[in-house]
Design an enzyme around this catalytic site. Structure first.
Site, PDB file in Angstrom:
ATOM      1  N   HIS A 269     -39.273 -24.919 -98.370  1.00  0.00           N
ATOM      2  CA  HIS A 269     -40.316 -24.465 -97.439  1.00  0.00           C
ATOM      3  C   HIS A 269     -40.967 -23.189 -97.978  1.00  0.00           C
ATOM      4  O   HIS A 269     -42.185 -23.055 -97.985  1.00  0.00           O
ATOM      5  CB  HIS A 269     -39.721 -24.121 -96.060  1.00  0.00           C
ATOM      6  CG  HIS A 269     -39.183 -25.274 -95.288  1.00  0.00           C
ATOM      7  ND1 HIS A 269     -37.919 -25.281 -94.758  1.00  0.00           N
ATOM      8  CD2 HIS A 269     -39.752 -26.462 -94.922  1.00  0.00           C
ATOM      9  CE1 HIS A 269     -37.720 -26.410 -94.091  1.00  0.00           C
ATOM     10  NE2 HIS A 269     -38.810 -27.146 -94.185  1.00  0.00           N
TER      11      HIS A 269
ATOM     12  N   LYS B  73     -35.097 -33.582 -80.426  1.00  0.00           N
ATOM     13  CA  LYS B  73     -34.312 -33.458 -81.658  1.00  0.00           C
ATOM     14  C   LYS B  73     -33.243 -32.402 -81.421  1.00  0.00           C
ATOM     15  O   LYS B  73     -33.568 -31.286 -80.997  1.00  0.00           O
ATOM     16  CB  LYS B  73     -35.267 -32.968 -82.760  1.00  0.00           C
ATOM     17  CG  LYS B  73     -35.075 -33.564 -84.132  1.00  0.00           C
ATOM     18  CD  LYS B  73     -36.245 -33.103 -85.007  1.00  0.00           C
ATOM     19  CE  LYS B  73     -36.012 -33.343 -86.468  1.00  0.00           C
ATOM     20  NZ  LYS B  73     -37.119 -32.830 -87.289  1.00  0.00           N
TER      21      LYS B  73
ATOM     22  N   ARG C  75     -42.634 -33.771-101.005  1.00  0.00           N
ATOM     23  CA  ARG C  75     -41.534 -33.725-101.982  1.00  0.00           C
ATOM     24  C   ARG C  75     -41.525 -34.918-102.909  1.00  0.00           C
ATOM     25  O   ARG C  75     -41.186 -34.812-104.085  1.00  0.00           O
ATOM     26  CB  ARG C  75     -40.184 -33.667-101.248  1.00  0.00           C
ATOM     27  CG  ARG C  75     -39.932 -32.370-100.544  1.00  0.00           C
ATOM     28  CD  ARG C  75     -38.772 -32.488 -99.613  1.00  0.00           C
ATOM     29  NE  ARG C  75     -39.051 -33.451 -98.565  1.00  0.00           N
ATOM     30  CZ  ARG C  75     -38.309 -33.642 -97.482  1.00  0.00           C
ATOM     31  NH1 ARG C  75     -37.201 -32.946 -97.333  1.00  0.00           N
ATOM     32  NH2 ARG C  75     -38.639 -34.518 -96.566  1.00  0.00           N
TER      33      ARG C  75
ATOM     34  N   SER D 238     -33.815 -29.704 -94.775  1.00  0.00           N
ATOM     35  CA  SER D 238     -33.000 -28.918 -93.835  1.00  0.00           C
ATOM     36  C   SER D 238     -31.800 -29.729 -93.367  1.00  0.00           C
ATOM     37  O   SER D 238     -30.703 -29.190 -93.193  1.00  0.00           O
ATOM     38  CB  SER D 238     -33.834 -28.512 -92.618  1.00  0.00           C
ATOM     39  OG  SER D 238     -34.885 -27.685 -93.003  1.00  0.00           O
TER      40      SER D 238
HETATM   41  O1  PNS Z   1     -39.966 -30.135 -90.050  1.00  0.00           O
HETATM   42  P1  PNS Z   1     -40.415 -31.415 -89.423  1.00  0.00           P
HETATM   43  O2  PNS Z   1     -39.514 -31.778 -88.251  1.00  0.00           O
HETATM   44  O3  PNS Z   1     -40.564 -32.542 -90.408  1.00  0.00           O
HETATM   45  O4  PNS Z   1     -41.882 -31.136 -88.834  1.00  0.00           O
HETATM   46  C1  PNS Z   1     -42.591 -32.115 -88.138  1.00  0.00           C
HETATM   47  C2  PNS Z   1     -43.651 -31.438 -87.266  1.00  0.00           C
HETATM   48  C3  PNS Z   1     -42.995 -30.423 -86.358  1.00  0.00           C
HETATM   49  C4  PNS Z   1     -44.665 -30.749 -88.147  1.00  0.00           C
HETATM   50  C5  PNS Z   1     -44.351 -32.552 -86.438  1.00  0.00           C
HETATM   51  O5  PNS Z   1     -43.393 -33.288 -85.736  1.00  0.00           O
HETATM   52  C6  PNS Z   1     -45.357 -31.973 -85.457  1.00  0.00           C
HETATM   53  O6  PNS Z   1     -46.474 -31.664 -85.828  1.00  0.00           O
HETATM   54  N1  PNS Z   1     -44.945 -31.817 -84.176  1.00  0.00           N
HETATM   55  C7  PNS Z   1     -45.748 -31.245 -83.136  1.00  0.00           C
HETATM   56  C8  PNS Z   1     -46.164 -32.317 -82.105  1.00  0.00           C
HETATM   57  C9  PNS Z   1     -47.372 -33.099 -82.614  1.00  0.00           C
HETATM   58  O7  PNS Z   1     -48.420 -32.560 -82.835  1.00  0.00           O
HETATM   59  N2  PNS Z   1     -47.152 -34.426 -82.802  1.00  0.00           N
HETATM   60  C10 PNS Z   1     -48.187 -35.314 -83.294  1.00  0.00           C
HETATM   61  C11 PNS Z   1     -48.183 -35.343 -84.824  1.00  0.00           C
HETATM   62  S1  PNS Z   1     -49.489 -36.356 -85.430  1.00  0.00           S
END
Ligand code: PNS
Length: 169
Positions: A17, A41, A90, A127
């Site tokens: 990150h 989660k 990645r 993570s």
């Molecule tokens: O670290 P992660 O869990 O892979 O991150 C995913 C994250 C938090 C970036 C994604 O789940 C997100 O944007 N969540 C916020 C809710 C949202 O906007 N959902 C619609 C995504 S198109």
């Protein structure tokens, strides 16, 4: 003044990150690490702990801030006048999911996403793997910043202490 957001769960923030955040900080005037609350989660670190850990490891980057958000990322972007979302890529296996989210965010509120290739040295890093390795006492010292490492060790010790085992007092 161009502003980017690096969103994620950051449970915990890793060197992978940080690599993306540091490189984004050279491309944008301001970068915000948005720690997203995701109630569906289960997490090792609380949202407050994740914020403290993220702040600690970007204190050398003057144009990087840490914030939290509960809700749609595009709403955060609109409310905070964010120009682009930056996500790390990645491997090819990340691509489908990241492309789908990028296109959804573009469709929802016209927010652009830049997918930044991570350094190959971090292509295997996540993570969730860090949490699992640390839980079993494995060495993650090359994978996370020092502040995160000490908190992972503390959590692993806490969870293996007799008082934390169910059925024991
Ligand atoms: O670290 P992660 O869990 O892979 O991150 C995913 C994250 C938090 C970036 C994604 O789940 C997100 O944007 N969540 C916020 C809710 C949202 O906007 N959902 C619609 C995504 S198109």
């Amino acid at each position: 003044m161009k502003k980017a957001v690096c969103p994620g769960s950051f449970d915990p923030i890793t060197n992978g990150h940080l690599d993306v955040i540091e490189r984004a900080s050279h491309l944008f005037d301001e970068v915000v690490i948005a720690v997203l609350v995701n109630n569906s989660k289960s997490s090792l670190f609380t949202i407050e702990e994740r914020i403290v850990l993220a702040r600690d490891c970007v204190k050398h980057l003057p144009n990087v801030k840490v914030d939290m958000w509960s809700g749609l990322l595009v709403d955060y972007c609109r409310e905070n006048k964010v120009d682009a979302i930056v996500k790390g890529l990645r491997a090819v296996s990340d691509f489908d999911y990241e492309l789908q989210m990028a296109q959804m965010n573009l469709q929802l509120k016209g927010v652009d996403t830049l997918l930044m290739a991570t350094k190959p040295a971090y292509s295997f890093l996540s993570s969730s793997l860090v949490r699992e390795i640390a839980r079993y006492g494995g060495d993650v010292s090359k994978l996370v910043p020092a502040g995160v490492l000490s908190e992972l060790i503390r959590k692993a010790k806490d969870s293996s202490s007799p008082s934390s085992q169910s059925g024991r007092s």
